[in-house]
Design a protein around this motif. Structure first.
Motif, PDB file in Angstrom:
ATOM      1  N   GLN A 107      -1.643  -1.945   1.473  1.00 11.64           N
ATOM      2  CA  GLN A 107      -0.612  -2.950   1.321  1.00 11.64           C
ATOM      3  C   GLN A 107      -0.712  -3.371   0.010  1.00 11.64           C
TER       4      GLN A 107
ATOM      5  N   TRP B 225      -4.188 -13.988   3.510  1.00 13.47           N
ATOM      6  CA  TRP B 225      -4.288 -12.672   2.899  1.00 13.47           C
ATOM      7  C   TRP B 225      -5.867 -12.626   2.366  1.00 13.47           C
TER       8      TRP B 225
ATOM      9  N   SER C  68       5.429  -2.789   4.432  1.00 14.13           N
ATOM     10  CA  SER C  68       4.649  -3.799   4.262  1.00 14.13           C
ATOM     11  C   SER C  68       4.390  -4.232   5.783  1.00 14.13           C
TER      12      SER C  68
ATOM     13  N   VAL D  49       2.293  -1.816   7.734  1.00 16.87           N
ATOM     14  CA  VAL D  49       0.963  -1.814   7.405  1.00 16.87           C
ATOM     15  C   VAL D  49       0.283  -3.103   7.886  1.00 16.87           C
ATOM     16  N   LEU D  50       1.004  -4.240   7.756  1.00 21.25           N
ATOM     17  CA  LEU D  50       0.101  -5.277   8.127  1.00 21.25           C
ATOM     18  C   LEU D  50      -0.068  -5.515   9.416  1.00 21.25           C
TER      19      LEU D  50
END
Length: 395
Positions: free
Chosen positions: A30, A118, A174, A177-178
């Protein structure tokens, strides 16, 4: 509940260690999407370079608050895996706001919230992994290596995706992926945590309020200020110079590959040259790197050489800095010393650098001035180190 009440055997199982490696791959993957390409996305949304710099500065400030907040919650609750899962869930949830929000303040809010959550992920992942491999600590590096692999893979994929589709590609990559990162955390087992052997009294500030540490921190702050032009505008810079997204992705991957190699050599080089001079050499090479990027980036071999220097700019400097903090604060203040270093150097230094580079960039017209600014701030970082006696950095 998945991962609850795990035995040491479950935590240490091959499947669990593979899941941890996948989690590292997705986390750093990421970073390989957003760090280089967020500027490209924002440019595609019509943001000026000054607005991009200001947005980067605002979301970077969360790196000052976030790590300490989540670390405190994890320490008090003793539920690191739960914090990891919660942080991952809130990260993907708030990130997806970018599909509905637009404009400067809307996207700033979405990215700032995402960054705040995050910052909960990596510290808890590190602790959890170290606990899971406690019986054989050498396995940690083999698991952690997959983070660098993830960065390389996702950087190349995203660069190619921009070529094929548009500047919107990074947010779609993103989101996938997250989501994958959150799903991976649901299946991880938590290893038995190590009980603290001693309680620590006193304040870290007594140790931090000394000339060697203050000079080291000033140096670290100025180095992170210097990095902002590269982090914020490198992909836009190479695009403006006529390089494809795929070429940019390969160049970014080269930097991480060089970083991996230097990590393997760092211990030996530090023993040979000592912490002070390794840090000084790394920062000096970084200043040269920024200057040549500003004056000769149209030559591909210059770009390749500058990316190889990333081994020292980030890899060697980071390894030496972590060792200095580790040795300087000792066992009693080690964790808080690392948090202090990351929060101030990367949070404050990054925010100042992002704002300044965004102001200087001027849609690429000021690229030389921005990289010159980076080179000068890197030189200042090196000068601060000269004030630290080498012996004071050795223990």
């Amino acid at each position: 509940m998945l991962g609850a009440s795990a035995s040491p055997r479950q935590a240490n199982s091959k499947v669990n260690l593979i899941l941890l490696a996948i989690t590292y791959l997705l986390y750093f993957g990421q970073l390989g999407v957003l760090v280089p390409y967020l500027g490209v996305f924002l440019d595609g949304r019509g943001f000026s370079s000054q607005q991009i710099g200001e947005l980067f500065a605002l979301i970077t400030i969360t790196r000052i608050l976030g790590p300490n907040l989540w670390a405190s919650m994890a320490d008090k609750s003793g539920k690191g895996l739960a914090i990891l899962r919660l942080g991952s869930l809130l990260t993907v949830s708030t990130f997806c706001l970018v599909f509905w929000l637009d404009g400067f303040w809307g996207l700033t809010l979405a990215f700032a919230l995402m960054m705040m959550f995050w910052t909960a992920v990596l510290p808890q992942l590190e602790v959890l992994t170290l606990n899971c491999v406690a019986s054989d600590p050498s396995r940690y590096s083999r698991i952690r290596l997959w983070g660098s692999v993830g960065f390389i893979i996702l950087t190349i994929i995203t660069g190619k995706a921009i070529d094929i589709s548009s500047s919107e590609a990074p947010i779609y990559v993103s989101a996938v992926v997250l989501l994958g990162l959150f799903l991976a955390t649901l299946f991880i087992y938590e290893g038995p945590s190590k009980a603290k052997s001693q309680t620590t009294e006193g304040s870290i500030w007594r140790k931090a309020n000394t000339a060697p540490f203050i000079l080291f921190m000033c140096s670290a702050i100025f180095l992170q200020v210097s990095f902002a032009t590269y982090y914020g505008f490198f992909a836009l810079y190479t695009r403006d110079l006529g390089y494809s997204g795929q070429t940019t992705g390969l160049l970014l991957a080269l930097a991480v590959a060089a970083e991996i190699v230097i990590f393997l050599l760092a211990g030996k080089l530090i023993k040979i040259f000592g912490l002070k001079w390794i840090l000084f050499i790394s920062i000096g090479l970084t200043a040269i790197r920024w200057y040549v990027l500003g004056v000769a980036a149209e030559y591909l071999w210059i770009l390749i050489l500058s990316q190889i220097i990333h081994a020292f700019s980030f890899g060697m400097h980071h390894a030496a800095s972590i060792k200095f903090i580790h040795d300087y604060f000792g066992q009693a203040y080690q964790s808080r010393g690392q948090a202090l270093y990351i929060s101030i150097a990367f949070g404050f230094g990054g925010a100042v650098g992002n704002y300044a580079s965004g102001y200087l960039w001027q849609q690429g017209v000021g690229s030389y001035q921005a990289f010159l600014f980076s080179a000068v701030t890197a030189l200042l970082a090196a000068l601060f180190l000269l004030g630290v006696p080498a012996k004071r950095m050795s223990h």
